[in-house]
Design a protein around this motif. Structure first.
Motif, PDB file in Angstrom:
ATOM      1  N   UNK A 101       0.837  -1.211   0.000  1.00 11.35           N
ATOM      2  CA  UNK A 101       0.000   0.000   0.000  1.00 11.35           C
ATOM      3  C   UNK A 101       0.871   1.260   0.000  1.00 11.35           C
ATOM      4  N   UNK A 102       1.973   1.171   0.717  1.00 11.36           N
ATOM      5  CA  UNK A 102       2.907   2.294   0.730  1.00 11.36           C
ATOM      6  C   UNK A 102       3.477   2.513  -0.676  1.00 11.36           C
ATOM      7  N   UNK A 103       3.795   1.419  -1.340  1.00 14.95           N
ATOM      8  CA  UNK A 103       4.319   1.478  -2.706  1.00 14.95           C
ATOM      9  C   UNK A 103       3.271   2.083  -3.640  1.00 14.95           C
ATOM     10  N   UNK A 104       2.032   1.662  -3.474  1.00 13.29           N
ATOM     11  CA  UNK A 104       0.956   2.190  -4.311  1.00 13.29           C
ATOM     12  C   UNK A 104       0.825   3.706  -4.106  1.00 13.29           C
ATOM     13  N   UNK A 105       0.919   4.134  -2.834  1.00 17.49           N
ATOM     14  CA  UNK A 105       0.802   5.572  -2.551  1.00 17.49           C
ATOM     15  C   UNK A 105       1.931   6.336  -3.248  1.00 17.49           C
ATOM     16  N   UNK A 106       3.128   5.756  -3.257  1.00 15.47           N
ATOM     17  CA  UNK A 106       4.280   6.439  -3.859  1.00 15.47           C
ATOM     18  C   UNK A 106       4.226   6.437  -5.370  1.00 15.47           C
ATOM     19  N   UNK A 107       3.534   5.436  -5.958  1.00 15.28           N
ATOM     20  CA  UNK A 107       3.501   5.330  -7.423  1.00 15.28           C
ATOM     21  C   UNK A 107       2.123   5.693  -7.978  1.00 15.28           C
ATOM     22  N   UNK A 108       1.309   6.375  -7.176  1.00 16.64           N
ATOM     23  CA  UNK A 108      -0.090   6.607  -7.573  1.00 16.64           C
ATOM     24  C   UNK A 108      -0.200   7.470  -8.831  1.00 16.64           C
ATOM     25  N   UNK A 109       0.866   8.236  -9.131  1.00 16.01           N
ATOM     26  CA  UNK A 109       0.835   9.097 -10.315  1.00 16.01           C
ATOM     27  C   UNK A 109       0.843   8.334 -11.622  1.00 16.01           C
ATOM     28  N   UNK A 110       1.138   7.028 -11.567  1.00 17.10           N
ATOM     29  CA  UNK A 110       1.247   6.260 -12.807  1.00 17.10           C
ATOM     30  C   UNK A 110      -0.097   5.693 -13.271  1.00 17.10           C
ATOM     31  N   UNK A 111      -1.170   5.992 -12.540  1.00 16.38           N
ATOM     32  CA  UNK A 111      -2.486   5.481 -12.948  1.00 16.38           C
ATOM     33  C   UNK A 111      -3.255   6.545 -13.736  1.00 16.38           C
ATOM     34  N   UNK A 112      -4.310   6.086 -14.401  1.00 19.19           N
ATOM     35  CA  UNK A 112      -5.050   6.986 -15.288  1.00 19.19           C
ATOM     36  C   UNK A 112      -5.890   8.001 -14.521  1.00 19.19           C
ATOM     37  N   UNK A 113      -6.096   7.751 -13.223  1.00 22.61           N
ATOM     38  CA  UNK A 113      -6.913   8.671 -12.428  1.00 22.61           C
ATOM     39  C   UNK A 113      -6.202   8.936 -11.103  1.00 22.61           C
TER      40      UNK A 113
END
Lengths: 211, 157
Positions: free
Chosen positions: B54-66
């Motif tokens: 989840x921490x990784x997702x928060x850090x890479x959240x800019x790579x999603x379409x929304x």
């Protein structure tokens, strides 16, 4: 002679249960029982080495079946309350049967020998059974620990009358205001149905076998 | 003196209490944001194991379409906040937002999240304006990415 037949029957049941695992490996698939369903029969190894199941309690009016374990902090928070339930209701015909459904490879604290130790340390007054094949947890649809199923004896077996939490406050017994299992058993003792037959609670996932 | 004060302020991780209604209000104000809400507790081993995903997702959240917002909702007891929860967050240096759920009647609020939720944790709630899905399971980093990608595909903007 009766004992020997009983023992043979128990061995046969165990063998059946063991075979059952081969077809019921997916823990997410079975829905388990609902309130009003017949309760699946079972026999499992108790911490004292004997084989115990609902039928062991030939004089019981019902059973308080609790899926619980050693390691889960929520189970630990409820241990004293499970002991208290047994002390209050065993004499009235509703003893507690505790069942640990966790795989001891995934959760080493929940091994058979650790169960024996935990039961001795806490002086569990009830049977504490090891669901090594996890078939009982699957048949009932136990999803977390602790997870309670209150069973009522019928002419031919047992029915499931309550599924859910022990009370409404896991963190502090003194702050609980609703005592779901006690209320359910008291209703059944009076010959009525539990007013609240299902409840939910936060708990630990059951540690299913891997692979 | 001043340095130690500043240091203390920096180190003092405080985890705010929220109600479920507070969490839901965030969804309403999130417009296009997809919320990934993870229910966990410091005492829950599989929850702690999956937190880095989840921490990784928060850090890479800019790579999603929304826009993606990750919120960790702790179910730790109020009495464990300063002794267990806050030290845990401090030690881990978590980069996503952490709140503590201040709800006392689980038999009532679990169904408000999702009637299919049996109450075991970890559980993850992915919420967009039009769709809410509760996943009562553990995630690896890859599984979380795949699940979110699938959710985004099936959730209209």
């Amino acid at each position: 002679m009766i004992t020997r037949i009983g023992r043979l029957f128990a061995v046969a049941m165990l063998a059946l249960l063991t075979c059952g695992t081969m077809v019921a490996q997916n823990p997410m698939a079975p829905e388990g029982v609902k309130v009003g369903d017949n309760a699946p029969d079972f026999v499992l190894k108790n911490i004292d080495g004997t084989v115990v199941g609902p039928r062991t309690y030939s004089a019981a009016k019902g059973l308080i079946l609790v899926f619980t374990c050693n390691h889960c902090p929520y189970s630990v928070k409820y241990e004293d309350r499970i002991i208290a339930l047994h002390k209050e209701f065993a004499a009235k015909g509703f003893p507690v049967i505790a069942v640990n459904p966790n795989d001891s490879i995934v959760s080493p604290e929940d091994s058979y020998s650790k169960m024996q130790k935990r039961a001795a340390d806490k002086a569990f007054p009830f049977a504490y059974l090891y669901d090594e094949t996890q078939v009982v947890a699957q048949r009932y649809g136990a999803r977390r620990t602790p997870h309670v199923f209150v069973l009522l004896r019928t002419r031919i077996g047992w029915t499931v009358e309550y599924i859910g939490a022990i009370d409404d406050n896991a963190d502090n017994a003194a702050d609980a205001t609703q005592f779901f299992v006690a209320d359910a058993v008291n209703a059944l003792l009076k010959g009525t149905k539990p007013a609240q037959a299902t409840t939910k609670a936060i708990g630990c996932t059951i540690k299913w076998k891997k692979g | 003196m001043i340095v130690s004060f500043v240091l203390a302020a920096l180190l003092a991780t405080s985890v705010p209490d929220v109600t479920l209604a507070d969490v839901e209000r965030r969804f309403a104000h999130g417009s296009d944001t997809v919320f990934v809400v993870n229910f966990w507790a410091t005492w829950c081993r599989p929850c702690v194991t999956e937190l880095p995903a989840f921490d990784h997702l928060a850090r890479t959240s800019g790579s999603y379409s929304r826009p993606i917002k990750v919120v960790l909702v702790s179910l730790d007891a109020a009495s464990d906040r300063s002794t267990k929860l806050e030290p845990f967050i401090r030690k881990r240096g978590m980069s996503c937002e952490v709140v503590r759920l201040n709800e006392s009647k689980p038999h009532l609020w679990i169904d408000r999240v999702d009637p299919t939720w049996q109450g075991s944790i970890p559980a993850t709630w992915i919420v967009s304006r039009d769709q809410r899905v509760l996943y009562e399971r553990e995630f690896t980093q890859q599984e979380l990415h795949d699940t979110l990608t699938q959710f985004l595909k099936s959730s209209p903007r």
